[in-house]
Motif scaffolding. Structure first.
Motif, PDB file in Angstrom:
ATOM      1  N   SER A  87       0.830  -1.212   0.000  1.00  0.00           N
ATOM      2  CA  SER A  87       0.000   0.000   0.000  1.00  0.00           C
ATOM      3  C   SER A  87       0.860   1.254   0.000  1.00  0.00           C
ATOM      4  O   SER A  87       0.547   2.234  -0.679  1.00  0.00           O
ATOM      5  N   GLU A  91       0.824   3.908  -3.015  1.00  0.00           N
ATOM      6  CA  GLU A  91      -0.040   4.978  -2.524  1.00  0.00           C
ATOM      7  C   GLU A  91      -0.059   6.195  -3.423  1.00  0.00           C
ATOM      8  O   GLU A  91      -1.053   6.908  -3.499  1.00  0.00           O
ATOM      9  N   GLU A  94      -2.945   7.490  -5.956  1.00  0.00           N
ATOM     10  CA  GLU A  94      -4.033   8.417  -5.610  1.00  0.00           C
ATOM     11  C   GLU A  94      -3.909   9.728  -6.374  1.00  0.00           C
ATOM     12  O   GLU A  94      -4.925  10.340  -6.724  1.00  0.00           O
ATOM     13  N   ASP A  95      -2.681  10.156  -6.656  1.00  0.00           N
ATOM     14  CA  ASP A  95      -2.471  11.386  -7.413  1.00  0.00           C
ATOM     15  C   ASP A  95      -3.131  11.295  -8.793  1.00  0.00           C
ATOM     16  O   ASP A  95      -3.664  12.282  -9.300  1.00  0.00           O
ATOM     17  N   PHE A  97      -5.770   9.305  -9.650  1.00  0.00           N
ATOM     18  CA  PHE A  97      -7.225   9.373  -9.470  1.00  0.00           C
ATOM     19  C   PHE A  97      -7.670  10.812  -9.247  1.00  0.00           C
ATOM     20  O   PHE A  97      -8.657  11.272  -9.834  1.00  0.00           O
ATOM     21  N   ARG A  98      -6.955  11.540  -8.411  1.00  0.00           N
ATOM     22  CA  ARG A  98      -7.328  12.929  -8.126  1.00  0.00           C
ATOM     23  C   ARG A  98      -7.218  13.811  -9.366  1.00  0.00           C
ATOM     24  O   ARG A  98      -8.071  14.658  -9.610  1.00  0.00           O
ATOM     25  N   HIS A 103     -13.408   9.424  -7.969  1.00  0.00           N
ATOM     26  CA  HIS A 103     -13.514   8.956  -6.584  1.00  0.00           C
ATOM     27  C   HIS A 103     -12.889   7.569  -6.543  1.00  0.00           C
ATOM     28  O   HIS A 103     -13.027   6.785  -7.484  1.00  0.00           O
ATOM     29  N   HIS A 104     -12.204   7.249  -5.458  1.00  0.00           N
ATOM     30  CA  HIS A 104     -11.475   5.981  -5.445  1.00  0.00           C
ATOM     31  C   HIS A 104     -11.383   5.393  -4.039  1.00  0.00           C
ATOM     32  O   HIS A 104     -11.535   6.092  -3.047  1.00  0.00           O
ATOM     33  N   HIS A 105     -11.117   4.095  -4.038  1.00  0.00           N
ATOM     34  CA  HIS A 105     -10.862   3.340  -2.813  1.00  0.00           C
ATOM     35  C   HIS A 105      -9.670   2.445  -3.104  1.00  0.00           C
ATOM     36  O   HIS A 105      -9.625   1.778  -4.136  1.00  0.00           O
ATOM     37  N   LEU A 106      -8.697   2.431  -2.191  1.00  0.00           N
ATOM     38  CA  LEU A 106      -7.521   1.586  -2.354  1.00  0.00           C
ATOM     39  C   LEU A 106      -7.506   0.540  -1.254  1.00  0.00           C
ATOM     40  O   LEU A 106      -7.728   0.853  -0.084  1.00  0.00           O
ATOM     41  N   MET A 111      -7.936  -1.815  -6.402  1.00  0.00           N
ATOM     42  CA  MET A 111      -8.269  -0.399  -6.494  1.00  0.00           C
ATOM     43  C   MET A 111      -9.614  -0.267  -7.190  1.00  0.00           C
ATOM     44  O   MET A 111      -9.924  -1.037  -8.097  1.00  0.00           O
ATOM     45  N   GLY A 113     -12.149   2.812  -8.870  1.00  0.00           N
ATOM     46  CA  GLY A 113     -12.374   4.198  -9.236  1.00  0.00           C
ATOM     47  C   GLY A 113     -13.791   4.325  -9.756  1.00  0.00           C
ATOM     48  O   GLY A 113     -14.266   3.443 -10.470  1.00  0.00           O
TER      49      GLY A 113
END
Length: 145
Positions: A87, A91, A94-95, A97-98, A103-106, A111, A113
C-alpha cells in the motif's frame, strides 16, 4: 455511487486487481519510496531492508530442485506486513485518481475508481475513466507492476 444513481445520475466503475503485483515489487524502489515519500530513515529503513534482503527461492518439481535464486523483487507472501508495504509502495496512485477527478478506494492489492454524471453526459464519464485507466497503466509500468 448508490447516492448518485438514486438521484438519477449514471455511474461508471473501474475495478483494478493488482494481486500479482506483490511478486513484482522492486526492493530498491520500495526502499526509495519509504525514504523519499514517507521519511523512513536510519534503523527503521535498515529493518525494512533486512526484511526484504537475502531472500531466496527454489522450485521443487517431480523430485528435482532448481538452483537457489536470490529474489530482488517481491514482498514475502503471507506476511502481515506485506499488504501495508505494498500500500505504501502504491499509494501515489491516488495522485492519478485525483488528477482525473475520480472517486477511489484503495485496498492492499485492489483499487476501485468511480464517477457519475447526468445521463446526457455519459461520454464524459467514459472518457474520464478511460483516460485515468491509461495513466494507471503507465504508472504500473513505471512501478514495474
Amino acid at each position: 455511487m448508490i447516492t448518485a444513481v438514486d438521484s438519477g445520475r449514471i455511474g461508471g466503475l473501474m475495478l483494478l486487481d493488482l494481486s500479482t503485483a506483490f511478486d513484482t515489487i522492486d526492493h530498491s524502489a520500495l526502499l526509495d519510496v519509504l525514504y523519499r515519500r514517507f521519511g523512513i530513515t536510519g534503523k527503521a529503513l535498515a529493518w525494512f531492508d533486512a526484511f526484504l534482503s537475502d531472500r531466496h527461492q527454489t522450485v521443487h518439481f517431480g523430485g528435482t530442485a532448481s538452483d537457489d535464486t536470490t529474489l530482488l523483487f517481491s514482498v514475502p507472501q503471507g506476511s502481515v506486513l506485506s499488504p501495508k508495504v505494498f500500500s505504501q509502495y502504491a499509494e501515489d496512485v491516488e495522485d492519478i485518481f485525483r488528477r482525473h477527478n475520480i472517486h477511489h478506494h484503495l485496498f492492499a492489492d485492489d483499487m476501485q475508481g468511480h464517477s457519475s454524471s447526468l445521463p446526457k453526459d455519459e461520454a464524459i464519464v467514459t472518457t474520464q475513466l478511460s483516460s485515468c485507466a491509461k495513466d494507471i497503466c503507465n504508472w504500473c509500468e513505471a512501478k514495474r507492476l
